[in-house]
Design a protein around this motif. Structure first.
Motif, PDB file in Angstrom:
ATOM      1  N   GLY A 164      -5.942   6.121  -1.551  1.00 33.15           N
ATOM      2  CA  GLY A 164      -6.783   5.244  -2.370  1.00 33.15           C
ATOM      3  C   GLY A 164      -6.175   3.888  -2.646  1.00 33.15           C
ATOM      4  N   THR A 165      -5.024   3.614  -2.044  1.00 33.00           N
ATOM      5  CA  THR A 165      -4.426   2.293  -2.262  1.00 33.00           C
ATOM      6  C   THR A 165      -4.834   1.364  -1.114  1.00 33.00           C
ATOM      7  N   PRO A 166      -4.998   0.069  -1.396  1.00 38.44           N
ATOM      8  CA  PRO A 166      -5.420  -0.850  -0.334  1.00 38.44           C
ATOM      9  C   PRO A 166      -4.322  -1.031   0.712  1.00 38.44           C
ATOM     10  N   GLU A 167      -4.724  -1.231   1.942  1.00 36.61           N
ATOM     11  CA  GLU A 167      -3.749  -1.367   3.017  1.00 36.61           C
ATOM     12  C   GLU A 167      -3.399  -2.837   3.238  1.00 36.61           C
ATOM     13  N   GLY A 168      -2.112  -3.114   3.248  1.00 38.98           N
ATOM     14  CA  GLY A 168      -1.673  -4.465   3.563  1.00 38.98           C
ATOM     15  C   GLY A 168      -1.224  -4.522   5.015  1.00 38.98           C
ATOM     16  N   GLN A 169      -1.050  -5.714   5.521  1.00 35.13           N
ATOM     17  CA  GLN A 169      -0.642  -5.854   6.921  1.00 35.13           C
ATOM     18  C   GLN A 169       0.874  -5.911   7.014  1.00 35.13           C
ATOM     19  N   GLY A 170       1.465  -5.003   7.739  1.00 30.68           N
ATOM     20  CA  GLY A 170       2.892  -5.052   7.970  1.00 30.68           C
ATOM     21  C   GLY A 170       3.181  -5.823   9.245  1.00 30.68           C
ATOM     22  N   VAL A 171       4.444  -6.094   9.479  1.00 30.97           N
ATOM     23  CA  VAL A 171       4.798  -6.851  10.682  1.00 30.97           C
ATOM     24  C   VAL A 171       4.706  -5.960  11.916  1.00 30.97           C
ATOM     25  N   LEU A 172       5.343  -4.776  11.813  1.00 25.17           N
ATOM     26  CA  LEU A 172       5.366  -3.891  12.966  1.00 25.17           C
ATOM     27  C   LEU A 172       4.316  -2.793  12.876  1.00 25.17           C
ATOM     28  N   GLN A 173       4.102  -2.327  11.677  1.00 23.68           N
ATOM     29  CA  GLN A 173       3.094  -1.297  11.514  1.00 23.68           C
ATOM     30  C   GLN A 173       2.445  -1.460  10.138  1.00 23.68           C
ATOM     31  N   GLY A 174       1.272  -0.843   9.978  1.00 23.85           N
ATOM     32  CA  GLY A 174       0.538  -0.970   8.723  1.00 23.85           C
ATOM     33  C   GLY A 174       1.359  -0.462   7.552  1.00 23.85           C
ATOM     34  N   GLN A 175       1.178  -1.115   6.430  1.00 24.13           N
ATOM     35  CA  GLN A 175       1.929  -0.733   5.237  1.00 24.13           C
ATOM     36  C   GLN A 175       1.619   0.705   4.835  1.00 24.13           C
ATOM     37  N   ARG A 176       0.324   1.053   4.937  1.00 20.79           N
ATOM     38  CA  ARG A 176      -0.056   2.401   4.539  1.00 20.79           C
ATOM     39  C   ARG A 176       0.559   3.437   5.477  1.00 20.79           C
ATOM     40  N   THR A 177       0.567   3.085   6.749  1.00 23.08           N
ATOM     41  CA  THR A 177       1.135   4.009   7.728  1.00 23.08           C
ATOM     42  C   THR A 177       2.599   4.279   7.400  1.00 23.08           C
ATOM     43  N   ALA A 178       3.299   3.201   7.058  1.00 27.78           N
ATOM     44  CA  ALA A 178       4.712   3.352   6.732  1.00 27.78           C
ATOM     45  C   ALA A 178       4.889   4.188   5.480  1.00 27.78           C
ATOM     46  N   ALA A 179       4.073   3.880   4.463  1.00 35.94           N
ATOM     47  CA  ALA A 179       4.192   4.603   3.202  1.00 35.94           C
ATOM     48  C   ALA A 179       3.811   6.061   3.389  1.00 35.94           C
ATOM     49  N   GLU A 180       2.744   6.286   4.118  1.00 38.58           N
ATOM     50  CA  GLU A 180       2.315   7.669   4.338  1.00 38.58           C
ATOM     51  C   GLU A 180       3.344   8.429   5.148  1.00 38.58           C
ATOM     52  N   GLY A 181       3.953   7.710   6.091  1.00 39.23           N
ATOM     53  CA  GLY A 181       5.000   8.342   6.892  1.00 39.23           C
ATOM     54  C   GLY A 181       6.126   8.828   6.008  1.00 39.23           C
ATOM     55  N   TYR A 182       6.473   8.026   5.022  1.00 38.53           N
ATOM     56  CA  TYR A 182       7.531   8.409   4.090  1.00 38.53           C
ATOM     57  C   TYR A 182       7.087   9.610   3.262  1.00 38.53           C
ATOM     58  N   GLU A 183       5.862   9.514   2.764  1.00 40.80           N
ATOM     59  CA  GLU A 183       5.371  10.595   1.899  1.00 40.80           C
ATOM     60  C   GLU A 183       5.210  11.905   2.655  1.00 40.80           C
ATOM     61  N   ALA A 184       4.776  11.779   3.908  1.00 39.33           N
ATOM     62  CA  ALA A 184       4.478  12.998   4.672  1.00 39.33           C
ATOM     63  C   ALA A 184       5.748  13.735   5.095  1.00 39.33           C
ATOM     64  N   ALA A 185       6.851  12.993   5.242  1.00 39.48           N
ATOM     65  CA  ALA A 185       8.096  13.648   5.665  1.00 39.48           C
ATOM     66  C   ALA A 185       8.575  14.580   4.558  1.00 39.48           C
TER      67      ALA A 185
END
Lengths: 416, 250
Positions: free
Chosen positions: B143-164
């Motif tokens: 439910g958080t807005p996605e920002g643009q990352g340089v290499l990958q989406g911010q949400r993708t990075a955050a979710e990757g952290y959370e999912a591990a």
């Protein structure tokens, strides 16, 4: 028997199933994520409904004991109906508790793999299953004769169902009837200790918790049994009024018995409840007083004062005392008691949980799961509606198409 | 004695105590903790370290720091009470578990077997210290807005952290969202996965006031043993007879 309500109630049940299915899908797909309860109030509306149906089953259980163990003749007319009602209530209880589990699938095998017999929940599981087995057999033996007769006489798709339930038998004579009667009597004997232990264990389940001052009392199991008999007895009395034919005056006789019993149980319950409040407030302990205040002057004050004491106690008391032997008054009183009893269950579960057990805990984290401020959300209501509708539909179909009402030859005729 | 003399950091002593305990017969080791309330400044570093170490989702907390206020202005006092699981030696939570998913292990630590827990939450209700929380499957990033990352989406990075998954109990858990511990009861486990490899629990190493002491309660040479013997030591809600293995120094 009044079948004029059958179409209306069936439509209501189907609408309930359809409306509730949104909540059910959400629950099954997303686990416990959609619910409003959290870690400080870990049990909510579903556990309250579990206790509600537990109470209803207890009343029906009592009638089956009176009928098939103590052999009190006037109750024979509602014996099979009561046994079937125990089954329907157990079905609803099972659904409410299963859906309340965080990892529901493990309940199907973990109790067998690694049971802990120091836990009352394990014993509840054992006793619940025993009750289910006993009442399935009991209901079957009570209606078997009528089913075999129907299998021979009814044309159409229902005949296939009756033949299936007949398990290949085509004849049912007096000797088989006597054998089934003996089986039912034996099952009634077994069900007495099992049922009493089951209902008392449900009370003890809460009473043993040392950190829950309202529950942690020897009064709790007793209050549970009385509450269960009151709410369940009220439901049985109401169904007696609705289902039993009064051609021979049987219904009015039953209603007189049941009305007096309900009046006694309601008075006893109110006295016990008053004692609980009196003793609780007199202790002056902050956690107890806070819990009780949640009930009496908290956000849900109206649940206690209006729903429980007003509609669910005072009006029924007046109807039972001043309505005299009028079966209609008694039926209305009983209807109000059992319908509003979910308020009693809600007020039993939530207030003791809704108190922070350590000072300062409320200021540490701001998160809905770490708060004692619990109000059931739409998902919980939809799932509840689905389960209640499923139970109602099962009850309606069972009483309409199975020979549940007065299946016994000594009972009144199965009216159409 | 001069107050300028070098004093050994408590962490160094606890590390030595831990090494000794790990070398000892495991049957004799009983882990314990002492929290010095006079040293706790309420920085919540232990809470944050615990959340990071165990990758706790929203609504799940193992070690909150309670804030108590006493008196009326201007005579007001405030104190902070970190509250991990107290690892009771007579735990009310283990007795009520219907499937023996939670139990006291050989070292006296109350643990949860995530692969057994059915999520009935009876243990949460039974715990007098509210030390258990249930994992309802919440996510920080949902439910958080996605920002643009340089290499990958911010949400993708955050979710990757959370999912591990975290390394709780030294086991390999499935990625978050793929089963347990979602739906289970969760609680502090004294960072047994760290202790097993010779590291102190995350809350101990991050405590800037050195208010948290950890070690073998049975080791007479350990700091934790010494502190439990202090006249200032007390247990939370001792009257309940739960015999916590976590002591406080007043």
């Amino acid at each position: 028997m009044h079948y004029r309500f059958f179409p209306l109630l069936s439509i209501l049940a189907v609408v309930g199933l359809l409306a509730g299915s949104y909540g059910m899908v959400d629950r099954l797909w997303n686990g416990l994520n959609p619910v409003a309860f959290g870690s400080y109030v870990p049990w909510g509306l579903w556990v309250a409904f579990y206790l509600f149906f537990l109470g209803l089953s207890a009343g029906a259980f009592l009638v089956t004991i009176l009928t098939y163990l103590l052999e009190i003749k006037p109750f024979e007319g509602i014996g099979p109906l009561s046994a079937f009602m125990v089954l329907v209530c157990l079905f609803c209880e099972m659904l409410f508790i299963l859906l309340d589990l965080g990892t529901m699938h493990r309940a199907f095998y973990q109790f067998f793999l690694t049971p802990s017999f120091s836990s009352l929940l394990t014993w509840m599981f054992v006793l619940f299953n025993l009750m289910g087995i006993i009442y399935t057999l009991k209901t079957y033996f009570l209606v078997r004769g009528a089913i075999i007769r129907k299998a021979q006489g009814v044309p159409g798709p229902l005949a296939a169902l009756y033949r299936l339930l007949s398990l290949g038998r085509r004849e049912y004579d007096a000797a088989m009837q006597a054998a089934d009667d003996r089986r039912v009597h034996r099952l009634a004997w077994i069900s007495l200790p099992v049922g009493l232990l089951f209902y008392a264990t449900n009370g003890a389940f809460f009473a043993i918790l040392i950190n829950r001052p309202i529950w942690n009392s020897a009064l709790t199991p007793l209050l549970f049994v009385v509450a269960a008999l009151l709410s369940g007895g009220a439901l049985v009395a109401f169904l007696t009024y609705v289902y039993v034919d009064n051609a021979s005056g049987l219904r009015d006789t039953l209603m007189r018995y049941l009305g007096r019993s309900i009046l006694f149980l309601l008075s006893l319950f109110l006295v016990l409840e008053a004692m609980q409040f009196f003793v609780g407030y007199q202790t002056g302990r902050t956690d107890i007083v806070t819990s009780l205040n949640h009930i009496t002057v908290g956000k849900g004050w109206w649940i206690f004062w209006i729903v429980h004491l007003g509609v669910g106690s005072l009006i029924p008391l007046l109807l039972l005392v001043f309505g005299g032997a009028n079966p209609r008054s008694s039926a209305w009183a009983c209807f109000l008691i059992f319908v509003t009893f979910v308020a009693v269950r809600y007020n039993f579960i939530i207030p003791d949980l809704a108190v922070y057990k350590l000072e300062g805990l409320e200021y540490v984290f701001r998160h809905p799961r770490l708060s004692t401020d619990y109000v059931p959300n739409l998902n919980e209501w939809l799932v509840s509606i689905w389960i209640i509708s499923a139970g109602l539909l099962a009850f309606l179909l069972g009483t309409r198409y199975l020979p549940i009402v007065n299946a016994h030859p000594r009972g009144v005729d199965h009216a159409a | 004695m001069s107050r300028f003399l070098a004093v050994e950091d408590q962490l160094a002593r606890m590390q030595r105590d831990l090494k000794r305990a790990l070398a000892a017969d495991p049957k004799t080791v009983r882990w314990g903790m002492v929290i010095d309330l006079a040293k706790c400044i309420g920085c919540h570093a232990c809470t944050v370290a615990c959340v990071a170490e165990n990758k706790l989702p929203p609504g799940v907390v193992y070690r909150p720091v309670l804030e108590e206020e006493a008196g009326t202005y201007p005579a007001v006092r405030r104190r902070f009470v970190p509250r991990p699981c107290l690892h009771c030696q007579n735990p009310p939570c283990t007795k009520v578990c219907p499937v023996t998913a939670t139990y006291k292990d050989a070292s006296g630590v109350v643990v949860v077997n995530y692969t057994r827990c059915i999520g009935c939450r009876y243990c949460l209700v039974a715990c007098p210290y509210s030390a258990r929380t249930s994992d309802f499957g919440d996510w920080y990033t949902r439910g958080t807005p996605e920002g643009q990352g340089v290499l990958q989406g911010q949400r993708t990075a955050a979710e990757g952290y959370e999912a591990a998954p975290a390394a709780e109990y030294g086991k390999k858990w499935p990625p978050r969202g793929k089963g347990s511990p979602i739906g289970n009861a969760r609680k502090c486990h004294f960072c047994l996965h760290r202790v097993a490899v010779g590291m102190l629990p995350a809350c101990v190493t991050t405590c800037i006031g050195r208010a948290t002491i950890f070690g073998d309660r049975n080791d007479a040479e350990s700091l934790v043993f010494e502190m439990i013997g202090s006249a200032r030591a007390f247990q939370l809600k001792a009257e309940l007879g739960t015999q916590p293995a976590v002591y406080y120094l007043a």
